[in-house]
Design a protein around this motif. Structure first.
Motif, PDB file in Angstrom:
ATOM      1  N   ALA A  11     -11.400   5.570  11.905  1.00 51.91           N
ATOM      2  CA  ALA A  11     -12.610   5.858  11.105  1.00 51.91           C
ATOM      3  C   ALA A  11     -12.238   6.083   9.632  1.00 51.91           C
ATOM      4  CB  ALA A  11     -13.332   7.079  11.666  1.00 51.91           C
ATOM      5  N   LEU A  12     -11.107   6.735   9.382  1.00 52.02           N
ATOM      6  CA  LEU A  12     -10.696   6.987   7.992  1.00 52.02           C
ATOM      7  C   LEU A  12     -10.208   5.704   7.307  1.00 52.02           C
ATOM      8  CD1 LEU A  12      -8.906  10.437   8.428  1.00 52.02           C
ATOM      9  CD2 LEU A  12     -11.040  10.003   7.196  1.00 52.02           C
ATOM     10  N   ILE A  13      -9.566   4.830   8.056  1.00 49.03           N
ATOM     11  CA  ILE A  13      -9.164   3.521   7.502  1.00 49.03           C
ATOM     12  C   ILE A  13     -10.427   2.734   7.129  1.00 49.03           C
ATOM     13  CG2 ILE A  13      -8.108   1.285   8.068  1.00 49.03           C
ATOM     14  CD1 ILE A  13      -6.143   2.981   9.917  1.00 49.03           C
ATOM     15  N   ASP A  14     -11.404   2.741   8.044  1.00 51.71           N
ATOM     16  CA  ASP A  14     -12.667   2.036   7.778  1.00 51.71           C
ATOM     17  C   ASP A  14     -13.389   2.634   6.569  1.00 51.71           C
ATOM     18  OD1 ASP A  14     -12.164   0.369   9.878  1.00 51.71           O
ATOM     19  OD2 ASP A  14     -13.762   1.124  11.174  1.00 51.71           O
ATOM     20  N   LYS A  15     -13.373   3.956   6.486  1.00 49.75           N
ATOM     21  CA  LYS A  15     -14.054   4.634   5.361  1.00 49.75           C
ATOM     22  C   LYS A  15     -13.435   4.176   4.035  1.00 49.75           C
ATOM     23  CE  LYS A  15     -15.409   9.296   3.870  1.00 49.75           C
ATOM     24  NZ  LYS A  15     -14.636   9.542   2.643  1.00 49.75           N
ATOM     25  N   GLU A  34     -12.608  -6.158   2.823  1.00 50.49           N
ATOM     26  CA  GLU A  34     -11.476  -5.666   3.623  1.00 50.49           C
ATOM     27  C   GLU A  34     -11.915  -4.904   4.870  1.00 50.49           C
ATOM     28  OE1 GLU A  34      -8.924  -7.145   3.245  1.00 50.49           O
ATOM     29  OE2 GLU A  34      -8.923  -7.729   1.152  1.00 50.49           O
ATOM     30  N   LEU A  35     -13.117  -4.357   4.861  1.00 50.76           N
ATOM     31  CA  LEU A  35     -13.640  -3.726   6.084  1.00 50.76           C
ATOM     32  C   LEU A  35     -13.842  -4.802   7.154  1.00 50.76           C
ATOM     33  CD1 LEU A  35     -14.762  -1.215   7.582  1.00 50.76           C
ATOM     34  CD2 LEU A  35     -17.016  -1.861   6.720  1.00 50.76           C
ATOM     35  N   LEU A  36     -14.453  -5.907   6.731  1.00 53.76           N
ATOM     36  CA  LEU A  36     -14.682  -7.017   7.657  1.00 53.76           C
ATOM     37  C   LEU A  36     -13.344  -7.560   8.166  1.00 53.76           C
ATOM     38  CD1 LEU A  36     -16.773  -9.025   8.914  1.00 53.76           C
ATOM     39  CD2 LEU A  36     -16.368 -10.482   6.914  1.00 53.76           C
ATOM     40  N   TYR A  37     -12.392  -7.737   7.245  1.00 58.63           N
ATOM     41  CA  TYR A  37     -11.071  -8.253   7.633  1.00 58.63           C
ATOM     42  C   TYR A  37     -10.411  -7.328   8.661  1.00 58.63           C
ATOM     43  CZ  TYR A  37      -6.211  -9.749   7.354  1.00 58.63           C
ATOM     44  OH  TYR A  37      -4.943 -10.176   7.684  1.00 58.63           O
ATOM     45  N   SER A  38     -10.464  -6.023   8.407  1.00 55.63           N
ATOM     46  CA  SER A  38      -9.781  -5.078   9.312  1.00 55.63           C
ATOM     47  C   SER A  38     -10.420  -5.075  10.697  1.00 55.63           C
ATOM     48  CB  SER A  38      -9.772  -3.672   8.709  1.00 55.63           C
ATOM     49  OG  SER A  38     -11.076  -3.139   8.664  1.00 55.63           O
ATOM     50  N   ALA A  60      -2.709  -2.906  12.615  1.00 54.28           N
ATOM     51  CA  ALA A  60      -3.584  -4.079  12.441  1.00 54.28           C
ATOM     52  C   ALA A  60      -4.817  -3.697  11.619  1.00 54.28           C
ATOM     53  CB  ALA A  60      -4.000  -4.628  13.803  1.00 54.28           C
ATOM     54  N   ARG A  61      -5.399  -2.546  11.928  1.00 57.42           N
ATOM     55  CA  ARG A  61      -6.619  -2.116  11.234  1.00 57.42           C
ATOM     56  C   ARG A  61      -6.337  -1.824   9.760  1.00 57.42           C
ATOM     57  NH1 ARG A  61     -11.326  -1.789  14.154  1.00 57.42           N
ATOM     58  NH2 ARG A  61     -12.916  -0.572  13.112  1.00 57.42           N
ATOM     59  N   ALA A  62      -5.108  -1.334   9.481  1.00 54.69           N
ATOM     60  CA  ALA A  62      -4.770  -0.922   8.112  1.00 54.69           C
ATOM     61  C   ALA A  62      -4.019  -2.000   7.331  1.00 54.69           C
ATOM     62  CB  ALA A  62      -3.915   0.342   8.168  1.00 54.69           C
ATOM     63  N   GLN A  63      -3.912  -3.182   7.910  1.00 52.42           N
ATOM     64  CA  GLN A  63      -3.146  -4.282   7.332  1.00 52.42           C
ATOM     65  C   GLN A  63      -3.463  -4.519   5.849  1.00 52.42           C
ATOM     66  OE1 GLN A  63      -0.798  -5.677   8.961  1.00 52.42           O
ATOM     67  NE2 GLN A  63      -0.319  -7.314   7.589  1.00 52.42           N
ATOM     68  N   HIS A  64      -4.743  -4.441   5.475  1.00 52.87           N
ATOM     69  CA  HIS A  64      -5.157  -4.684   4.086  1.00 52.87           C
ATOM     70  C   HIS A  64      -5.868  -3.481   3.483  1.00 52.87           C
ATOM     71  CE1 HIS A  64      -5.301  -9.408   4.039  1.00 52.87           C
ATOM     72  NE2 HIS A  64      -4.074  -8.934   4.175  1.00 52.87           N
ATOM     73  N   ILE A  65      -5.568  -2.279   3.935  1.00 55.12           N
ATOM     74  CA  ILE A  65      -6.312  -1.110   3.449  1.00 55.12           C
ATOM     75  C   ILE A  65      -6.269  -1.039   1.907  1.00 55.12           C
ATOM     76  CG2 ILE A  65      -4.343   0.460   3.821  1.00 55.12           C
ATOM     77  CD1 ILE A  65      -6.416   2.661   4.524  1.00 55.12           C
ATOM     78  N   CYS A  66      -7.455  -0.974   1.317  1.00 49.94           N
ATOM     79  CA  CYS A  66      -7.616  -0.853  -0.144  1.00 49.94           C
ATOM     80  C   CYS A  66      -6.913  -1.953  -0.938  1.00 49.94           C
ATOM     81  CB  CYS A  66      -7.152   0.516  -0.630  1.00 49.94           C
ATOM     82  SG  CYS A  66      -8.110   1.876   0.074  1.00 49.94           S
ATOM     83  N   ARG A  67      -6.809  -3.133  -0.369  1.00 49.09           N
ATOM     84  CA  ARG A  67      -6.090  -4.260  -0.997  1.00 49.09           C
ATOM     85  C   ARG A  67      -6.609  -4.570  -2.406  1.00 49.09           C
ATOM     86  NH1 ARG A  67      -3.363  -8.747   1.496  1.00 49.09           N
ATOM     87  NH2 ARG A  67      -3.342 -10.604   0.206  1.00 49.09           N
ATOM     88  N   TRP A  68      -7.889  -4.365  -2.627  1.00 47.38           N
ATOM     89  CA  TRP A  68      -8.492  -4.722  -3.916  1.00 47.38           C
ATOM     90  C   TRP A  68      -7.951  -3.870  -5.075  1.00 47.38           C
ATOM     91  CZ3 TRP A  68     -10.683  -1.860  -0.110  1.00 47.38           C
ATOM     92  CH2 TRP A  68     -11.106  -0.574  -0.444  1.00 47.38           C
ATOM     93  N   LYS A  69      -7.272  -2.774  -4.764  1.00 50.31           N
ATOM     94  CA  LYS A  69      -6.817  -1.865  -5.827  1.00 50.31           C
ATOM     95  C   LYS A  69      -5.658  -2.446  -6.647  1.00 50.31           C
ATOM     96  CE  LYS A  69      -8.564   2.402  -3.918  1.00 50.31           C
ATOM     97  NZ  LYS A  69      -8.299   3.779  -3.518  1.00 50.31           N
ATOM     98  N   ILE A  70      -4.987  -3.452  -6.084  1.00 52.77           N
ATOM     99  CA  ILE A  70      -3.910  -4.114  -6.849  1.00 52.77           C
ATOM    100  C   ILE A  70      -4.272  -5.596  -6.931  1.00 52.77           C
ATOM    101  CG2 ILE A  70      -1.447  -4.624  -7.006  1.00 52.77           C
ATOM    102  CD1 ILE A  70      -0.940  -2.142  -5.245  1.00 52.77           C
ATOM    103  N   ALA A  71      -4.767  -5.998  -8.090  1.00 52.46           N
ATOM    104  CA  ALA A  71      -5.263  -7.375  -8.240  1.00 52.46           C
ATOM    105  C   ALA A  71      -4.103  -8.365  -8.360  1.00 52.46           C
ATOM    106  CB  ALA A  71      -6.156  -7.471  -9.470  1.00 52.46           C
ATOM    107  N   MET A  92       1.850  -0.144  -0.599  1.00 47.42           N
ATOM    108  CA  MET A  92       0.642   0.669  -0.770  1.00 47.42           C
ATOM    109  C   MET A  92      -0.090   0.834   0.565  1.00 47.42           C
ATOM    110  SD  MET A  92      -2.856   0.021  -2.963  1.00 47.42           S
ATOM    111  CE  MET A  92      -3.430  -1.256  -1.855  1.00 47.42           C
ATOM    112  N   HIS A  93      -0.256  -0.262   1.324  1.00 49.30           N
ATOM    113  CA  HIS A  93      -0.946  -0.183   2.625  1.00 49.30           C
ATOM    114  C   HIS A  93      -0.239   0.825   3.537  1.00 49.30           C
ATOM    115  CE1 HIS A  93      -3.213  -3.548   1.274  1.00 49.30           C
ATOM    116  NE2 HIS A  93      -2.389  -4.498   1.629  1.00 49.30           N
ATOM    117  N   ALA A  94       1.089   0.757   3.552  1.00 49.73           N
ATOM    118  CA  ALA A  94       1.873   1.650   4.423  1.00 49.73           C
ATOM    119  C   ALA A  94       1.722   3.108   3.983  1.00 49.73           C
ATOM    120  CB  ALA A  94       3.337   1.229   4.409  1.00 49.73           C
ATOM    121  N   GLU A  95       1.760   3.350   2.663  1.00 51.24           N
ATOM    122  CA  GLU A  95       1.660   4.731   2.158  1.00 51.24           C
ATOM    123  C   GLU A  95       0.274   5.325   2.431  1.00 51.24           C
ATOM    124  OE1 GLU A  95       2.835   4.344  -1.935  1.00 51.24           O
ATOM    125  OE2 GLU A  95       4.982   4.250  -1.413  1.00 51.24           O
TER     126      GLU A  95
END
Length: 195
Positions: A11-15, A34-38, A60-71, A92-95
């Motif tokens: 739920a927090l990854i989705d948020k 990225e929500l759709l992707y996850s 898998a769910r966090a694979q692209h978490i917040c990806r847009w933050k690094i263009a 960044m995704h891992a952290e």
């Protein structure tokens, strides 16, 4: 009933991913990209490996978490720049995921296991890393390939298909060949595999 640590982590990854400033349209509805992707990653992983561990499901769910933050354009627009961008994203995704897992009470050993998966270490050597890579490739082929192929010359599409195929396991190849492709793209896949 109180949600489990796993449910809270998801739920927090989705948020975090609902904050994506980019959208992707499906059947006329805009979704945070990225929500759709996850969610597609989770769906595809469980189709591919119904007994996937919770750690693998989180990765898998966090694979692209917040990806847009690094263009992408923050790095040189060449191969070296692309690889550097990808490495920075993985870190960044891992952290971000590690912070969420700490917050919900997972121990350091478990967090290290998820981090290792997100960082795509030991593909071909570690079974779960390979499953995650297969899932990434299957999501691309199932949901994004037709659109990608329409925008690029056939030679580039064949090259990307060959690179994608190399990353996958035999089980991944089998699953990929069950997907629905247009006749044109099926012919490109055949060319890629013969090449």
């Amino acid at each position: 009933m109180k949600p489990t640590r796993f449910e809270t982590a998801i739920a927090l990854i989705d948020k975090a991913n609902t904050e994506d400033i980019n959208t992707y349209q499906v059947f006329g509805i805009d979704y945070p990209k990225e929500l759709l992707y996850s969610q597609r990653m989770t769906r595809k992983l469980l189709q591919f490996e119904p007994n996937a561990s919770r750690a693998l499901q989180i990765a898998a769910r966090a694979q692209h978490i917040c990806r847009w933050k690094i263009a992408r354009d923050e790095y040189p627009m060449d191969r070296v720049g692309y690889l550097k961008w990808r490495e920075t994203l993985k870190k960044m995704h891992a952290e971000l995921t590690a912070d969420i897992l700490k917050q919900v009470g997972y121990d350091a050993e478990y967090i290290d296991r998820v981090t290792l998966l997100i960082n795509k270490k030991f593909i071909k050597k570690n079974e779960e890393s390979q499953m995650l890579e297969d899932t990434v490739c299957l999501v691309f082929l199932d949901y994004y390939f037709e659109e990608f192929a329409a925008k690029h010359p056939d030679e580039k599409v064949i090259d990307i298909l060959q690179k994608t195929w190399k990353k996958m396991s035999a089980k991944g190849h089998e699953a990929a060949l069950q997907l629905n492709f247009s006749d044109k793209n099926l012919s490109l896949i055949k060319q890629a595999l013969e090449g």
